[in-house]
Design a protein around this motif. Structure first.
Motif, short mmCIF file in Angstrom:
data_model
loop_
_atom_site.label_atom_id
_atom_site.label_comp_id
_atom_site.label_asym_id
_atom_site.label_seq_id
_atom_site.Cartn_x
_atom_site.Cartn_y
_atom_site.Cartn_z
N ALA A 76 73.21 -36.62 131.60
CA ALA A 76 73.13 -37.08 132.99
C ALA A 76 74.23 -38.10 133.27
N ILE A 77 74.46 -39.01 132.33
CA ILE A 77 75.50 -40.03 132.50
C ILE A 77 76.88 -39.39 132.47
N VAL A 78 77.13 -38.52 131.50
CA VAL A 78 78.43 -37.85 131.40
C VAL A 78 78.71 -37.04 132.66
N THR A 79 77.71 -36.33 133.15
CA THR A 79 77.89 -35.55 134.38
C THR A 79 78.24 -36.46 135.55
N LEU A 80 77.53 -37.56 135.68
CA LEU A 80 77.80 -38.49 136.77
C LEU A 80 79.21 -39.06 136.70
N ILE A 81 79.62 -39.51 135.54
CA ILE A 81 80.91 -40.19 135.39
C ILE A 81 82.08 -39.22 135.39
N HIS A 82 81.97 -38.14 134.64
CA HIS A 82 83.12 -37.28 134.40
C HIS A 82 83.17 -36.00 135.23
N HIS A 83 82.05 -35.58 135.80
CA HIS A 83 82.02 -34.28 136.48
C HIS A 83 81.49 -34.35 137.90
N SER A 84 81.38 -35.53 138.46
CA SER A 84 80.82 -35.67 139.79
C SER A 84 81.81 -36.39 140.69
N GLU A 85 81.88 -35.96 141.91
CA GLU A 85 82.75 -36.62 142.87
C GLU A 85 81.97 -37.58 143.77
#
Length: 186
Positions: A76-85
């Motif tokens: 969830a954190i990786v998605t938020l930081i690295h894959h979310s605009e």
């Protein structure tokens, strides 16, 4: 059937895991960060082959409930930081609770117990790696990076960056060496 897989943190990871599944003769219906849904019930031999092939690429099938929870929090954190605009000015505990669908206090205690660090420190480490990446690309100013990652000011970003790396963002950017850390190694 659903498998939870450790160290799946990027789109290339998803492609690599999909290829390993295909090689093991297992048909995937869904491949997402940290979890894979497959058709039917794979044989013990297929699961063993899958596990071995995943390990050669640095992945691992997660069996226990606690590890699955930790991996969901990390993803969830990786998605938020690295894959979310999306703008990242949100409350971390609310976001984690929403994504993992569990009480934040329980997740926080579990994460600290298993990982030896807090969710907040893991979150900060991920943000600093993203800052390093954006500094290397040299497409955004430090102000734009601070805004993009939800920092209240450039000074706050700079202080946190220096605390984590020992370098100022400007000095880091001026160096030609790559001091980035793989996401899965954080």
């Amino acid at each position: 059937m659903k498998f939870y897989i450790k160290n799946m943190v990027c789109a290339r990871c998803k492609m690599a895991v999909a290829a390993v599944l295909e090689k093991a003769g297992i048909k995937a219906t869904s491949v997402e960060l940290g979890e894979v849904e497959v058709q039917g019930e794979p044989s013990a031999q297929q699961i063993e082959k899958l596990s071995e092939n995943l390990k050669t690429l640095g992945f691992e099938i997660i069996d226990d409930r606690k590890s699955k929870m930790i991996e969901k929090v990390k993803n969830a954190i990786v998605t938020l930081i690295h894959h979310s605009e999306e703008q990242q000015n949100l409350n971390l505990s609310d976001y984690i609770t929403q994504q993992v669908n569990y009480d934040y206090t329980y997740l926080s205690n579990l994460f600290s117990e298993v990982e030896g660090t807090t969710i907040e420190k893991y979150f900060i480490a991920q943000k600093i790696e993203k800052v390093k990446e954006l500094l290397r690309y040299d497409e955004l100013t430090l102000s734009e990076i601070a805004y993009k990652l939800g920092y209240s000011s450039v000074a706050y970003l700079s202080n946190q960056f220096k605390k984590q790396t020992g370098l100022t963002p400007t000095f880091f950017k001026a160096q030609k060496q790559n001091h980035r850390i793989n996401i899965e190694d954080l």
